[in-house]
Design a protein around this motif. Sequence first.
Motif, PDB file in Angstrom:
ATOM      1  N   PHE A  90      95.699 -20.397  14.688  1.00 41.31           N
ATOM      2  CA  PHE A  90      96.903 -21.053  14.172  1.00 41.31           C
ATOM      3  C   PHE A  90      98.042 -20.965  15.192  1.00 41.31           C
ATOM      4  O   PHE A  90      98.753 -21.955  15.441  1.00 41.31           O
ATOM      5  CB  PHE A  90      97.321 -20.396  12.857  1.00 41.31           C
ATOM      6  CG  PHE A  90      98.583 -20.944  12.263  1.00 41.31           C
ATOM      7  CD1 PHE A  90      98.648 -22.253  11.825  1.00 41.31           C
ATOM      8  CD2 PHE A  90      99.702 -20.147  12.139  1.00 41.31           C
ATOM      9  CE1 PHE A  90      99.820 -22.775  11.277  1.00 41.31           C
ATOM     10  CE2 PHE A  90     100.873 -20.639  11.593  1.00 41.31           C
ATOM     11  CZ  PHE A  90     100.934 -21.960  11.156  1.00 41.31           C
ATOM     12  N   GLY A  91      98.206 -19.793  15.816  1.00 37.00           N
ATOM     13  CA  GLY A  91      99.265 -19.621  16.804  1.00 37.00           C
ATOM     14  C   GLY A  91      99.068 -20.475  18.036  1.00 37.00           C
ATOM     15  O   GLY A  91     100.023 -21.035  18.584  1.00 37.00           O
ATOM     16  N   ALA A 169      99.941 -10.824  13.478  1.00 44.85           N
ATOM     17  CA  ALA A 169      99.680 -10.377  14.840  1.00 44.85           C
ATOM     18  C   ALA A 169      98.818 -11.387  15.591  1.00 44.85           C
ATOM     19  O   ALA A 169      99.052 -11.686  16.768  1.00 44.85           O
ATOM     20  CB  ALA A 169      98.984  -9.013  14.821  1.00 44.85           C
ATOM     21  N   GLY A 170      97.810 -11.923  14.908  1.00 43.20           N
ATOM     22  CA  GLY A 170      96.962 -12.937  15.535  1.00 43.20           C
ATOM     23  C   GLY A 170      97.732 -14.199  15.852  1.00 43.20           C
ATOM     24  O   GLY A 170      97.515 -14.826  16.901  1.00 43.20           O
ATOM     25  N   THR A 171      98.644 -14.591  14.965  1.00 41.86           N
ATOM     26  CA  THR A 171      99.468 -15.778  15.215  1.00 41.86           C
ATOM     27  C   THR A 171     100.313 -15.589  16.461  1.00 41.86           C
ATOM     28  O   THR A 171     100.439 -16.496  17.295  1.00 41.86           O
ATOM     29  CB  THR A 171     100.377 -16.061  14.006  1.00 41.86           C
ATOM     30  OG1 THR A 171      99.562 -16.262  12.842  1.00 41.86           O
ATOM     31  CG2 THR A 171     101.234 -17.299  14.235  1.00 41.86           C
ATOM     32  N   LEU A 172     100.909 -14.409  16.613  1.00 46.46           N
ATOM     33  CA  LEU A 172     101.702 -14.122  17.810  1.00 46.46           C
ATOM     34  C   LEU A 172     100.842 -14.120  19.059  1.00 46.46           C
ATOM     35  O   LEU A 172     101.296 -14.534  20.129  1.00 46.46           O
ATOM     36  CB  LEU A 172     102.401 -12.769  17.648  1.00 46.46           C
ATOM     37  CG  LEU A 172     103.528 -12.708  16.624  1.00 46.46           C
ATOM     38  CD1 LEU A 172     104.019 -11.279  16.475  1.00 46.46           C
ATOM     39  CD2 LEU A 172     104.673 -13.628  17.017  1.00 46.46           C
ATOM     40  N   GLY A 174      98.116 -15.974  19.671  1.00 45.90           N
ATOM     41  CA  GLY A 174      97.869 -17.350  20.066  1.00 45.90           C
ATOM     42  C   GLY A 174      99.122 -18.071  20.521  1.00 45.90           C
ATOM     43  O   GLY A 174      99.083 -18.939  21.390  1.00 45.90           O
ATOM     44  N   LEU A 175     100.270 -17.702  19.930  1.00 49.37           N
ATOM     45  CA  LEU A 175     101.528 -18.360  20.257  1.00 49.37           C
ATOM     46  C   LEU A 175     102.087 -17.903  21.595  1.00 49.37           C
ATOM     47  O   LEU A 175     102.611 -18.703  22.374  1.00 49.37           O
ATOM     48  CB  LEU A 175     102.550 -18.080  19.148  1.00 49.37           C
ATOM     49  CG  LEU A 175     103.909 -18.769  19.257  1.00 49.37           C
ATOM     50  CD1 LEU A 175     103.756 -20.276  19.131  1.00 49.37           C
ATOM     51  CD2 LEU A 175     104.852 -18.239  18.179  1.00 49.37           C
TER      52      LEU A 175
END
Length: 279
Positions: A90-91, A169-172, A174-175
């Motif tokens: 998603f990130g 944490a996973g979104t960050l 990927g972002l």
Amino acid sequence: MPLLSFTLFVFLGSFIAGLLGALTGLGGGVVLIPLLTLVFHVDMRYAIGASLISVIATSSGAAAAYVREGYSNVRIGMFLEVATTFGAMFGAFLATRAPTRALAVIFGMVLIYSAWLSRSQVEDGQDNVAINPWSDLLGMSGEYPVAGQGLVSYTVDRIPAGFATMFGAGTLSGLLGIGSGAVKVLAMDKVMRIPFKVSTTTSNFMIGVTAAASAGIYLARGYVDPGLAFPVVLGVLGGSLLGARTLVFCRVSLLRVIFAFVIAALGIEMIVNGWLGKV
């Protein structure tokens, strides 16, 4: 700067980033991305792409040693990785559509907040053991070696809250391409009350899978430059291997000071440069 000199300096900087990443569980990206963007003036999306590849190298280099020495909790890592993998995808989707100035400011804010949270942590030990029947039921309880004490047992607390935090944490990851090690360490250490050395080593075990989930998107969009990724991966891998050997002899309080100081300083610098449009 000549290409050979550029490659050498990137390698040396990446080595230091990998060393810090292995010691603190950050994954090296929090040092590597500011280094590439602020010192070597690399476009931030290409820096993120190289960082994600290096995060995989960091995890591969340090995680095996930590598992062998009895620090990493593989069951906890695999359970939480479900949330971080979906968050990373998603990130990465968001990152390819966000301006680099916004990414830099978000990056800096996350680092400063992580540094602020880390200052209130306590030393590892028997007093930090949570009592939670779900920890034993899910097989997440474990033990890890402590100098002078042998193997010390621990359990895991607030498992649902930790799982939800890992999606963020996973979104960050990927972002921002940082492996989200800072958030993962603090989530396990503060929310789930896992001993700090177990948190950092389990974070190193997890970040490779998280980074791989988002690195494919950057690769497909052309943001992974092999000429940049090559010295970065070699440097980070070498630093992470040295860090894995050094961690055994480090005091937890010293690791926390390094953790807070490095990410706070870099966070401020990224916010300023992002606000001024220098990245």
